[in-house]
Design a protein around this motif. Structure first.
Motif, PDB file in Angstrom:
ATOM      1  N   ARG A 144       0.830  -1.211   0.000  1.00 24.26           N
ATOM      2  CA  ARG A 144       0.000   0.000   0.000  1.00 24.26           C
ATOM      3  C   ARG A 144       0.865   1.263   0.000  1.00 24.26           C
ATOM      4  NH1 ARG A 144      -2.558  -2.467   4.592  1.00 24.26           N
ATOM      5  NH2 ARG A 144      -4.228  -3.852   3.915  1.00 24.26           N
ATOM      6  N   GLY A 145       2.081   1.139   0.545  1.00 19.71           N
ATOM      7  CA  GLY A 145       2.981   2.283   0.576  1.00 19.71           C
ATOM      8  C   GLY A 145       3.752   2.481  -0.710  1.00 19.71           C
ATOM      9  N   GLY A 146       3.395   1.749  -1.748  1.00 26.16           N
ATOM     10  CA  GLY A 146       4.046   1.924  -3.044  1.00 26.16           C
ATOM     11  C   GLY A 146       5.355   1.170  -3.183  1.00 26.16           C
ATOM     12  N   LYS A 147       5.655   0.271  -2.261  1.00 24.03           N
ATOM     13  CA  LYS A 147       6.919  -0.457  -2.284  1.00 24.03           C
ATOM     14  C   LYS A 147       6.862  -1.636  -3.263  1.00 24.03           C
ATOM     15  CE  LYS A 147       8.914   1.831   1.157  1.00 24.03           C
ATOM     16  NZ  LYS A 147      10.154   2.617   0.986  1.00 24.03           N
ATOM     17  N   ARG A 148       8.034  -1.979  -3.756  1.00 27.40           N
ATOM     18  CA  ARG A 148       8.182  -3.197  -4.554  1.00 27.40           C
ATOM     19  C   ARG A 148       8.570  -4.315  -3.574  1.00 27.40           C
ATOM     20  NH1 ARG A 148       8.934  -3.643 -10.009  1.00 27.40           N
ATOM     21  NH2 ARG A 148       9.275  -1.394 -10.137  1.00 27.40           N
ATOM     22  N   VAL A 149       7.626  -5.196  -3.316  1.00 27.45           N
ATOM     23  CA  VAL A 149       7.772  -6.205  -2.262  1.00 27.45           C
ATOM     24  C   VAL A 149       8.099  -7.561  -2.874  1.00 27.45           C
ATOM     25  CG1 VAL A 149       6.670  -7.319  -0.282  1.00 27.45           C
ATOM     26  CG2 VAL A 149       6.030  -4.970  -0.916  1.00 27.45           C
ATOM     27  N   VAL A 150       9.071  -8.243  -2.273  1.00 26.50           N
ATOM     28  CA  VAL A 150       9.327  -9.641  -2.625  1.00 26.50           C
ATOM     29  C   VAL A 150       8.938 -10.497  -1.429  1.00 26.50           C
ATOM     30  CG1 VAL A 150      11.074 -11.394  -3.071  1.00 26.50           C
ATOM     31  CG2 VAL A 150      11.124  -9.254  -4.341  1.00 26.50           C
ATOM     32  N   ARG A 151       7.981 -11.369  -1.646  1.00 28.60           N
ATOM     33  CA  ARG A 151       7.516 -12.308  -0.614  1.00 28.60           C
ATOM     34  C   ARG A 151       8.101 -13.677  -0.957  1.00 28.60           C
ATOM     35  NH1 ARG A 151       6.864 -15.242   3.018  1.00 28.60           N
ATOM     36  NH2 ARG A 151       4.885 -15.924   3.938  1.00 28.60           N
ATOM     37  N   ALA A 152       9.179 -14.043  -0.261  1.00 26.56           N
ATOM     38  CA  ALA A 152       9.882 -15.289  -0.561  1.00 26.56           C
ATOM     39  C   ALA A 152       9.370 -16.418   0.321  1.00 26.56           C
ATOM     40  CB  ALA A 152      11.382 -15.102  -0.351  1.00 26.56           C
ATOM     41  N   VAL A 153       8.957 -17.502  -0.306  1.00 24.12           N
ATOM     42  CA  VAL A 153       8.443 -18.661   0.434  1.00 24.12           C
ATOM     43  C   VAL A 153       9.328 -19.864   0.159  1.00 24.12           C
ATOM     44  CG1 VAL A 153       6.091 -17.787   0.313  1.00 24.12           C
ATOM     45  CG2 VAL A 153       6.878 -19.418  -1.395  1.00 24.12           C
ATOM     46  N   ALA A 154       9.366 -20.781   1.098  1.00 24.00           N
ATOM     47  CA  ALA A 154      10.118 -22.018   0.912  1.00 24.00           C
ATOM     48  C   ALA A 154       9.436 -22.860  -0.159  1.00 24.00           C
ATOM     49  CB  ALA A 154      10.202 -22.782   2.217  1.00 24.00           C
ATOM     50  N   GLY A 155      10.234 -23.480  -1.016  1.00 31.57           N
ATOM     51  CA  GLY A 155       9.681 -24.315  -2.068  1.00 31.57           C
ATOM     52  C   GLY A 155       9.081 -23.492  -3.187  1.00 31.57           C
ATOM     53  N   ASP A 156       7.834 -23.777  -3.525  1.00 28.25           N
ATOM     54  CA  ASP A 156       7.132 -23.114  -4.633  1.00 28.25           C
ATOM     55  C   ASP A 156       5.862 -22.455  -4.110  1.00 28.25           C
ATOM     56  OD1 ASP A 156       6.515 -22.851  -7.670  1.00 28.25           O
ATOM     57  OD2 ASP A 156       4.708 -23.762  -6.808  1.00 28.25           O
ATOM     58  N   PRO A 157       5.578 -21.210  -4.531  1.00 31.54           N
ATOM     59  CA  PRO A 157       4.397 -20.509  -3.996  1.00 31.54           C
ATOM     60  C   PRO A 157       3.078 -21.218  -4.256  1.00 31.54           C
ATOM     61  CG  PRO A 157       5.834 -18.994  -5.183  1.00 31.54           C
ATOM     62  CD  PRO A 157       6.333 -20.370  -5.472  1.00 31.54           C
ATOM     63  N   GLY A 158       3.005 -21.969  -5.353  1.00 34.01           N
ATOM     64  CA  GLY A 158       1.744 -22.619  -5.687  1.00 34.01           C
ATOM     65  C   GLY A 158       1.545 -23.981  -5.067  1.00 34.01           C
ATOM     66  N   LEU A 159       2.629 -24.576  -4.537  1.00 36.22           N
ATOM     67  CA  LEU A 159       2.521 -25.927  -4.007  1.00 36.22           C
ATOM     68  C   LEU A 159       2.872 -26.008  -2.524  1.00 36.22           C
ATOM     69  CD1 LEU A 159       1.807 -28.782  -4.981  1.00 36.22           C
ATOM     70  CD2 LEU A 159       4.229 -29.163  -5.440  1.00 36.22           C
ATOM     71  N   ASP A 160       3.758 -25.109  -2.072  1.00 36.92           N
ATOM     72  CA  ASP A 160       4.178 -25.123  -0.672  1.00 36.92           C
ATOM     73  C   ASP A 160       3.652 -23.873   0.030  1.00 36.92           C
ATOM     74  OD1 ASP A 160       6.092 -27.470  -0.776  1.00 36.92           O
ATOM     75  OD2 ASP A 160       6.990 -26.182  -2.290  1.00 36.92           O
ATOM     76  N   GLY A 161       3.213 -24.000   1.264  1.00 38.46           N
ATOM     77  CA  GLY A 161       2.789 -22.848   2.037  1.00 38.46           C
ATOM     78  C   GLY A 161       1.395 -22.366   1.683  1.00 38.46           C
ATOM     79  N   ASP A 162       1.089 -21.151   2.158  1.00 35.22           N
ATOM     80  CA  ASP A 162      -0.256 -20.591   2.005  1.00 35.22           C
ATOM     81  C   ASP A 162      -0.231 -19.258   1.279  1.00 35.22           C
ATOM     82  OD1 ASP A 162      -1.386 -22.737   3.577  1.00 35.22           O
ATOM     83  OD2 ASP A 162      -0.523 -21.739   5.327  1.00 35.22           O
ATOM     84  N   ALA A 163       0.617 -19.148   0.265  1.00 38.41           N
ATOM     85  CA  ALA A 163       0.756 -17.881  -0.456  1.00 38.41           C
ATOM     86  C   ALA A 163      -0.519 -17.492  -1.192  1.00 38.41           C
ATOM     87  CB  ALA A 163       1.924 -17.959  -1.440  1.00 38.41           C
ATOM     88  N   ALA A 164      -1.377 -18.451  -1.516  1.00 39.62           N
ATOM     89  CA  ALA A 164      -2.594 -18.143  -2.268  1.00 39.62           C
ATOM     90  C   ALA A 164      -3.478 -17.141  -1.538  1.00 39.62           C
ATOM     91  CB  ALA A 164      -3.376 -19.425  -2.547  1.00 39.62           C
ATOM     92  N   ASP A 165      -3.569 -17.232  -0.201  1.00 41.99           N
ATOM     93  CA  ASP A 165      -4.376 -16.285   0.566  1.00 41.99           C
ATOM     94  C   ASP A 165      -3.834 -14.868   0.432  1.00 41.99           C
ATOM     95  OD1 ASP A 165      -6.085 -18.253   1.424  1.00 41.99           O
ATOM     96  OD2 ASP A 165      -5.021 -18.601   3.315  1.00 41.99           O
ATOM     97  N   GLU A 166      -2.504 -14.738   0.435  1.00 38.85           N
ATOM     98  CA  GLU A 166      -1.889 -13.427   0.299  1.00 38.85           C
ATOM     99  C   GLU A 166      -2.107 -12.875  -1.116  1.00 38.85           C
ATOM    100  OE1 GLU A 166       2.171 -13.500   1.747  1.00 38.85           O
ATOM    101  OE2 GLU A 166       1.628 -14.995   3.253  1.00 38.85           O
ATOM    102  N   MET A 167      -2.092 -13.750  -2.106  1.00 40.34           N
ATOM    103  CA  MET A 167      -2.367 -13.325  -3.481  1.00 40.34           C
ATOM    104  C   MET A 167      -3.797 -12.805  -3.612  1.00 40.34           C
ATOM    105  SD  MET A 167      -0.599 -16.403  -5.681  1.00 40.34           S
ATOM    106  CE  MET A 167       0.966 -17.113  -5.171  1.00 40.34           C
ATOM    107  N   LEU A 168      -4.729 -13.495  -2.972  1.00 42.01           N
ATOM    108  CA  LEU A 168      -6.128 -13.062  -3.019  1.00 42.01           C
ATOM    109  C   LEU A 168      -6.308 -11.702  -2.366  1.00 42.01           C
ATOM    110  CD1 LEU A 168      -7.928 -16.441  -2.217  1.00 42.01           C
ATOM    111  CD2 LEU A 168      -8.077 -15.149  -4.363  1.00 42.01           C
ATOM    112  N   ALA A 169      -5.571 -11.468  -1.289  1.00 38.60           N
ATOM    113  CA  ALA A 169      -5.652 -10.176  -0.615  1.00 38.60           C
ATOM    114  C   ALA A 169      -5.132  -9.067  -1.521  1.00 38.60           C
ATOM    115  CB  ALA A 169      -4.851 -10.214   0.692  1.00 38.60           C
TER     116      ALA A 169
END
Length: 554
Positions: free
Chosen positions: A96-121
């Protein structure tokens, strides 16, 4: 079009990036590009060390600032957008502050972790985002464990997360005869095996379980669905405080022990998991540490000397001015530190690599030559044989008054350098300005934890690259424990080690740090082969029972 550019001005951008299962070498080129342009890095703890080297130095501070803001104001959100916790809120605040954000997750964002919820947000607030796929743990870990999931005959491959699998899921994979890749923990993998047996898989179905996959802490057990619990119990793997560690378990014939023994390329590296002490600075040890990593080792650089300016800088100042005025025919660099000292003096006077025009440049070895190339200078002479002062003299041309208009050599060196090169150049007819470019002093002691590891047997091997590294390491940190393998670059260094009560296990066939590392790898390979032939488990030297300090042979 730049895929990471925001959809509209003033809006931030988020890159959901897969950092792989642990090996830094599995980070993709696209991931490295995204990290290099990040304003804020938000990473899963287990991959922070993997991604942090690729971001700008100020990025971590920005992330901490965003975290404090999140904690202070509760991260106000737009109407209808669910309030997400922790990292998700941090992502949204920065975006929201105009930053270029890198959200690094272990493994793959689509198969490991819960990155999908953050994408929806992000989508709910029209914040632009992209996904950079990574190597998924369920794919990368079996590959490093020597367990291919498919072969020419093909097979059905199923992926199951034991944390979320229900009775229906277990029933479906249990009814299949294909390969099943299960994500679990050390303490839950036996229960997952029981679920598969209850659902129809045979108890004698092979099973390969890998913890800390793709890292030098990786360990793999081969068993069957019916025996894995007993294997863990008899091997004292469980019960353990580490029972919550994630594992990847491969169920099916491709995880059979006899097959994996032939394909286990990673864990069978000659120095796999060895903690190797390198008594040099990170700059000096860079290529050596890379070589050790290729053998499966974990190098730790501990400087034993520190470099300081000469006590009387006038001699160095006159010599550098002489370079510009044409006093020298040659300049010879015998170390990276010498290159650094001359470069710093050049910068002090507003000079650059062009000041070497018309002057022949020699480098004692490849590492020094690389340092010169980074400065913008291509050396005219590098030893074709031994990378040492003696090797340099073998290739150095004698002074010829017909072809050499000037008979003088500028030799910037350490205050404790030997006279071999000076004497050899004089014998070849050259006049030598032997100038102290820097002083070497004993470095400060390493942290207490490192000192205890050195004296207590926490290191598997130590590489001594000179007599001074032996003396200085013992002086600032203490004597390496008797279980530590001692490797020396040459007879003189070995003699010094023995004088300090150390038994030398490995001696380099040539005075080269890379030949020294190669010799250590050969020692490790022979040690591993002997253990396998004897039917003993393959262990690291530090896993031996502690004993008295090693003494030199009489």
């Amino acid at each position: 079009m730049n895929p990471t550019a925001p959809n509209h001005p003033g809006c931030g951008h988020v890159t959901f990036l897969g950092a792989g299962p642990g090996d830094p070498g599995l980070l993709t080129l696209r991931a490295v590009e995204a990290l290099a342009t990040a304003d804020v890095l938000i990473a899963d703890a287990q991959v922070l060390d993997v991604v942090r080297p690729h971001v700008r130095p100020n990025v971590a501070a920005d992330a901490q600032s965003a975290l404090r803001q999140t904690e202070a104001d509760g991260a106000s959100v737009a109407a209808g957008v669910p309030v997400l916790r922790d990292t998700a809120n941090l992502v949204m605040v920065a975006a929201r502050g105009g930053k270029r954000v890198v959200r690094a997750v272990a493994g793959d964002p689509g198969l490991d972790g819960d990155a999908a919820d953050e994408m929806l947000a992000c989508a709910a607030e029209s914040i632009a985002f992209e996904v950079v796929p990574g190597v998924a743990a369920a794919v990368g870990v079996p590959a490093y464990a020597g367990v291919p999931l498919r072969d020419a005959q093909g097979t059905d491959v199923r992926f199951v997360d034991a944390r979320h699998a229900d009775e229906r899921c277990w029933g479906e994979v249990g009814a299949s005869d294909g390969t099943v890749v299960v994500t679990a923990t050390l303490e839950t993998v036996a229960a997952a095996a029981g679920e598969l047996v209850a659902a129809g898989r045979k108890p004698d179905t092979p099973l390969a379980v890998t913890v800390a996959g793709t890292t030098t802490r990786q360990r793999t057990w081969t068993a069957t669905l019916g025996t894995i619990a007993q294997v863990f119990k008899s091997g004292k793997v469980l019960p353990s405080a580490d029972g919550g560690q994630p594992v990847i378990a491969v169920v099916g014939e491709r995880g059979a022990a006899e097959r994996r023994d032939r394909l286990s390329w990673f864990e069978s590296k000659p120095l796999f998991g060895w903690n190797v002490l390198v008594p040099r600075t990170k700059e000096q040890a860079a290529s050596l540490s890379d070589q050790l990593r290729s053998y499966g080792a974990v190098p730790s650089e501990v400087p034993t000397i520190a470099v300081e300016p000469p006590r009387t800088p006038q001699q160095m100042e006159r010599a550098v001015k002489g370079l510009v005025t044409g006093r020298y025919e040659w300049i010879a660099f015998t170390s990276v530190n010498a290159v650094k000292a001359v470069r710093e003096k050049f910068e002090e006077y507003g000079l650059d690599a062009r000041a070497f025009a018309g002057i022949k440049v020699a480098a004692v070895g490849e590492q020094t030559a690389r340092s010169l190339v980074e400065f913008g200078v291509k050396p005219d002479l590098v030893p074709s044989g031994e990378q040492s002062a003696a090797g340099l003299l073998e290739d150095w041309p004698p002074y010829d008054p017909v072809f050499d208009p000037i008979d003088r050599v500028f030799l910037p060196r350490a205050d404790i350098a030997t006279e071999t090169l000076v004497a050899g150049l004089i014998e070849l007819g050259w006049e030598v300005d032997d100038v102290t470019a820097y002083r070497t002093v004993r470095a400060s002691p390493p942290p207490a934890e490192t000192r205890e590891a050195i004296k207590g047997g926490g290191f598997d091997a130590v590489l001594f690259t000179s007599s001074s590294t032996v003396r200085n390491l013992v002086g600032i940190a203490g004597k390496p424990h008797n279980v530590t393998v001692i490797a020396c670059i040459g007879p003189a260094t070995a003699k010094t080690a023995e004088e300090h009560g150390l038994r030398v296990d490995v001696l380099s066939p040539e005075p080269s740090v890379h030949k020294l590392a190669e010799a250590l790898a050969e020692f490790g390979a022979a040690r591993r082969a002997a253990a396998i032939e004897a039917g003993d488990p393959v262990t690291r030297p530090s896993e031996r029972r502690p004993g008295s300090r090693r003494r030199a042979r009489s």
